[in-house]
Design an enzyme around this catalytic site. Sequence first.
Site, PDB file in Angstrom:
ATOM      1  N   SER A   1       0.800  -1.225   0.000  1.00 63.12           N
ATOM      2  CA  SER A   1       0.000   0.000   0.000  1.00 63.12           C
ATOM      3  C   SER A   1       0.832   1.272   0.000  1.00 63.12           C
ATOM      4  CB  SER A   1      -0.928  -0.004   1.211  1.00 63.12           C
ATOM      5  OG  SER A   1      -0.177  -0.112   2.409  1.00 63.12           O
TER       6      SER A   1
ATOM      7  N   HIS B   1      -5.375  -3.769  -1.654  1.00 65.42           N
ATOM      8  CA  HIS B   1      -5.082  -2.718  -2.635  1.00 65.42           C
ATOM      9  C   HIS B   1      -5.011  -3.285  -4.058  1.00 65.42           C
ATOM     10  CE1 HIS B   1      -4.411   0.786  -0.051  1.00 65.42           C
ATOM     11  NE2 HIS B   1      -4.004  -0.097   0.837  1.00 65.42           N
TER      12      HIS B   1
ATOM     13  N   LYS C   1     -12.160  -0.485   0.117  1.00 67.01           N
ATOM     14  CA  LYS C   1     -11.290   0.262  -0.800  1.00 67.01           C
ATOM     15  C   LYS C   1     -11.903   0.248  -2.205  1.00 67.01           C
ATOM     16  CE  LYS C   1      -7.302   0.180   2.119  1.00 67.01           C
ATOM     17  NZ  LYS C   1      -6.770  -0.812   3.047  1.00 67.01           N
TER      18      LYS C   1
END
Length: 415
Positions: free
Chosen positions: A190, A218, A249
């Site tokens: 990340s 991610h 996310k």
Amino acid sequence: MAYSEKTRNVFTGEIVAIKDKGLFKEKRFICSPQDAEITVEYPEGSSLSKVLNFCANNYLGLSSHPDVVKAAHEGLDARGYGMSSVRFICGTQDIHRELQDKVSKFLGMEDTLLFPSCMDANSGVFEAVLGQDDVIIADRLIHASLVDGIRLCSAEYDTFKHMNMKHLRKKLELHQDKRTRMVVTDGVFSMDGDLAPLDEMVALCNEYDAMLLVDESHASGFIGKTGRGTHEHFGVIDGVDIITTTFGKGLGGASGGCVSGRKEIVELCRQKARPYLFSNSLAPPIVNASIKVIDLISGSTERRDKLEWNTDYFRKGMEKAGLNIRSGETPIVPVMLYNAKLANDMARDMYAEGIYVIGFFFPVVPAGAARIRVQLSAAHEKEHLDKCVEAFRKVGEKYGILGLGKSEIIEKYGN
Ligand SMILES: *Cc1c(COP(=O)(O)O)cnc(C)c1O
């Protein structure tokens, strides 16, 4: 009154020291939905300003997508607001099962179990599956939530140097006497935006009889040709045994996480993982909206394709403008500054230019590796990207760092 002035002074002193170093994290309040353009109150108490957001994990721009919001409303109407229960008592609805099945299919895994967050998935999975006869061998830069989860587990903990396959091989050789071996990595790291070499890792795991766990927080939704993740990118979907990922996310941005993988592993989590047993169930509006997200991205790669275009365009623009970015191919673009105060100061000046970004420094990144982490989104339009690059050029010029590399920036500002 047990909170004496003497006690208070202990903590005030610590806060003052943070401020004196120029490292204080100021409050910023967003007064609009999460999107490419947001309305922000900052500094606290000031009037609102419209700025472009370049630091959300809103990779696919789904946080405020009308279809996703609508699905959340429908979930609220059809299944209520909350479950008032953990999953295993009376907190599991048919829509939890539906989301789990859809995630398994999307990620190419045998089974999936939802958790309140990926932090919880990572807290639960190791302790539920491994014991003192096993070993965990993890990349040294794995996410904090994985580290915390590993700490809760009695398996031996060993590490290998970041993405160093020679070192991983050595560690695998060393631990051949254990009952099982589990190699742990982030799919996309990340802070740096680099991709773990899963093809090589799968080959090593096959050679040394080790399981592979990949945190795809991610990556899920946008890495790989159809957005399945890092395992798709490297063509090793069948080689990854366990994926943990978040719905907070790219996959909608609300909350929730999961463990997805081999069915026995998922079953053991269902029986034993403490956040599954002791923390409340994911709320129906979020579950229903997450189902919609998986449907949207299973049906079309339009959003991840736009994100890829944006990433490429922005990276080229930043390099041309003379900013020192870490090269790569993911929508995480670290602008390397090395000095914490410089990162904080530049982020404040970027805000004055209408760009919302944040300075990152220890302990979020290693000491001496301060940066501004830019994150791109499918919600960004070309003019947003141009405006952001121009702001970085202007602020970079003010600080005299354009065209400078690592050693020159450190020479100028220290680290
Ligand atoms: C954000 C993140 C998490 C935590 O996800 P939540 O669902 O917000 O708890 C876990 N692992 C990685 C790698 C992350 O980036």
